[in-house]
Motif scaffolding. Structure first.
Motif, PDB file in Angstrom:
ATOM      1  N   TYR A 173      -7.507   4.981   4.999  1.00  0.00           N
ATOM      2  CA  TYR A 173      -7.285   3.551   5.194  1.00  0.00           C
ATOM      3  C   TYR A 173      -6.861   3.288   6.641  1.00  0.00           C
ATOM      4  O   TYR A 173      -6.023   3.994   7.189  1.00  0.00           O
ATOM      5  CB  TYR A 173      -6.203   3.040   4.238  1.00  0.00           C
ATOM      6  CG  TYR A 173      -6.654   2.980   2.806  1.00  0.00           C
ATOM      7  CD1 TYR A 173      -7.198   1.818   2.271  1.00  0.00           C
ATOM      8  CD2 TYR A 173      -6.552   4.097   1.982  1.00  0.00           C
ATOM      9  CE1 TYR A 173      -7.616   1.762   0.949  1.00  0.00           C
ATOM     10  CE2 TYR A 173      -6.965   4.048   0.654  1.00  0.00           C
ATOM     11  CZ  TYR A 173      -7.496   2.877   0.151  1.00  0.00           C
ATOM     12  OH  TYR A 173      -7.919   2.831  -1.149  1.00  0.00           O
TER      13      TYR A 173
ATOM     14  N   ASP B 201      -4.887   1.710   9.653  1.00  0.00           N
ATOM     15  CA  ASP B 201      -3.526   1.189   9.797  1.00  0.00           C
ATOM     16  C   ASP B 201      -3.542  -0.285  10.207  1.00  0.00           C
ATOM     17  O   ASP B 201      -2.657  -1.052   9.855  1.00  0.00           O
ATOM     18  CB  ASP B 201      -2.742   2.003  10.833  1.00  0.00           C
ATOM     19  CG  ASP B 201      -2.518   3.437  10.372  1.00  0.00           C
ATOM     20  OD1 ASP B 201      -2.395   3.650   9.147  1.00  0.00           O
ATOM     21  OD2 ASP B 201      -2.480   4.338  11.224  1.00  0.00           O
ATOM     22  N   ASN B 202      -4.563  -0.651  10.989  1.00  0.00           N
ATOM     23  CA  ASN B 202      -4.677  -2.035  11.458  1.00  0.00           C
ATOM     24  C   ASN B 202      -6.137  -2.301  11.811  1.00  0.00           C
ATOM     25  O   ASN B 202      -7.003  -1.448  11.565  1.00  0.00           O
ATOM     26  CB  ASN B 202      -3.762  -2.280  12.669  1.00  0.00           C
ATOM     27  CG  ASN B 202      -3.965  -1.225  13.755  1.00  0.00           C
ATOM     28  OD1 ASN B 202      -5.089  -0.997  14.212  1.00  0.00           O
ATOM     29  ND2 ASN B 202      -2.882  -0.585  14.164  1.00  0.00           N
TER      30      ASN B 202
ATOM     31  N   GLN C  21      -7.722  -7.163   6.810  1.00  0.00           N
ATOM     32  CA  GLN C  21      -7.803  -6.663   8.185  1.00  0.00           C
ATOM     33  C   GLN C  21      -8.979  -7.273   8.934  1.00  0.00           C
ATOM     34  O   GLN C  21      -8.887  -7.550  10.132  1.00  0.00           O
ATOM     35  CB  GLN C  21      -7.897  -5.135   8.167  1.00  0.00           C
ATOM     36  CG  GLN C  21      -6.596  -4.468   7.750  1.00  0.00           C
ATOM     37  CD  GLN C  21      -6.752  -2.975   7.539  1.00  0.00           C
ATOM     38  OE1 GLN C  21      -7.774  -2.501   7.059  1.00  0.00           O
ATOM     39  NE2 GLN C  21      -5.721  -2.223   7.882  1.00  0.00           N
TER      40      GLN C  21
END
Length: 376
Positions: free
Chosen positions: A161, A163-164, A252
């Motif tokens: 996944y 993080d940002n 995101q």
């Protein structure tokens, strides 16, 4: 003919609902679908007839189609979760919650024909998308051949996944390739598989054996990401050569949209499609990262933005859309801060110029005098 195979899992995702036959064998829920029927509605009608469950009690996802030749039959495979308590089946004479162990496979005569092991592995590998369960709930016994097949078809679906949204922003206009699903329904797993090279896309396509038909389409990273949101998918799975794919959620992607818009404005100014003033007005509320800090009366800190000689007889300050990009230019180990373009321009006008995204080809520069005119 069109048939349906319906995998209904319990709330924890570790058991399947099957019909118990008179001889003791188990049979999956499912049945024929007429060509004039809407498939999802027909599937819920079958569930209601076989199990007495309404569409509010079972949440389904269309995960794959299996085509049989030369008969030209098609089996539509649905999987989902019963969202209420399982105890209603305790006294049922024809329904049973079953754990998929070796006894399960021995009691389901159609398991080999419908390749149930493979289907269950697909559900297990994508349990969050299909069942709403983050961990893999099923412990499926496998032969060595089945394990090898699972590694070939499911193992490559493992991902990390993000993080940002920084990578999406930094790669927003890079050429990319996506696997297009040749049907009305979205791809299995509800994420858009995206590749930075055609070779990577072709290699992934060669491993696809889920019964679907795919094609490869060229676009850009962010156009694909935006398309996944419009198609109501879970997000984007971005493959980089040799690296584990990275998953970006819808949240995101939406976070990255205003930043990607900044990059578009910068490119349009370079192409003389819009004026610098219009670009500035459009970006004024976007927050940028700076190396250092602006003066703040409340905290009492002094002006401390990192600047550089701009070659035009003055100094400029670099502005970045991502924190990671700002850190690459942080030669003095200053704090990285975040301010709106409007605030930065007001504080620097007449004193310093600014350069937006200096690491990009389409970076946009405003002189100190231009800023002074824009903030009047």
């Amino acid at each position: 003919m069109i048939y349906s195979l319906i995998l209904i899992f319990n709330r924890t995702g570790d058991k399947l609902l099957l019909r118990r036959q008179q001889n003791g064998n188990l049979k999956f829920v499912g049945g024929p679908i007429r060509e004039d029927e809407f498939p999802l509605a027909a599937v819920h009608s079958i569930i209601r007839a076989d199990c007495g469950l309404s569409s509010d009690e079972v949440v389904l996802t269309h995960i794959m189609d299996i085509h049989y030749y030369p008969e030209k039959d098609t089996m539509l495979v649905y999987a989902g979760r019963y969202v209420k308590h399982d105890s209603f089946l305790l006294n049922s004479e024809h329904l049973e919650w079953v754990t998929p162990d070796e006894e399960f496979f021995s009691r389901t005569g159609e398991a080999e024909r419908a390749n149930i092991r493979h289907i269950l592995e697909r559900v297990n590998a994508n349990s969050e998308a299909v069942l709403g369960i983050a961990s893999r709930p099923l412990n499926i016994p496998q032969t060595k051949g089945a394990r090898d097949e699972a590694e070939r078809t499911v193992g490559s679906n493992h991902f990390k996944y993000a993080d940002n949204a920084d990578m999406l922003v930094e790669r927003w206009n890079e050429p990319a390739f996506k696997l297009m699903y040749k049907a009305v329904a979205p791809p299995f797993g509800r994420y858009m598989e995206t590749f930075l090279s055609l070779d990577a896309a072709e290699n992934r396509l060669a491993l696809k054996c889920d019964g679907h038909m795919y094609s490869i389409a060229r676009s850009t990273v962010f156009e694909i990401a935006e398309g996944s949101v419009l198609a109501r998918m879970k997000g984007v799975l971005l493959y980089e050569d040799g690296d584990e794919p990275v998953f970006f959620s819808v949240e995101q992607i939406n976070e990255a949209k205003p930043k990607a818009a900044v990059m578009r404005f910068c490119a349009e100014v370079k192409k003389h499609e819009i004026s610098k003033e219009r670009a500035f007005r459009s970006m004024s509320d976007v927050k940028f990262y700076t190396v250092g800090t602006l003066p703040d009366k409340e905290s009492g800190n002094d002006f401390g933005l990192q600047s550089f000689e701009n070659g035009k007889g003055g100094k400029s300050v670099r502005l970045f859309l991502t924190e990671s990009a700002a850190e690459k230019y942080n030669e003095e180990n200053l704090p990285v801060s975040k301010y709106s373009l409007k605030k930065i321009a007001f504080m620097l006008s007449g004193l310093f110029g600014i350069v937006i995204e200096p690491s990009q080809k389409c970076c946009l520069e405003f002189s100190a005098q231009e800023l002074a005119e824009l903030v009047k």
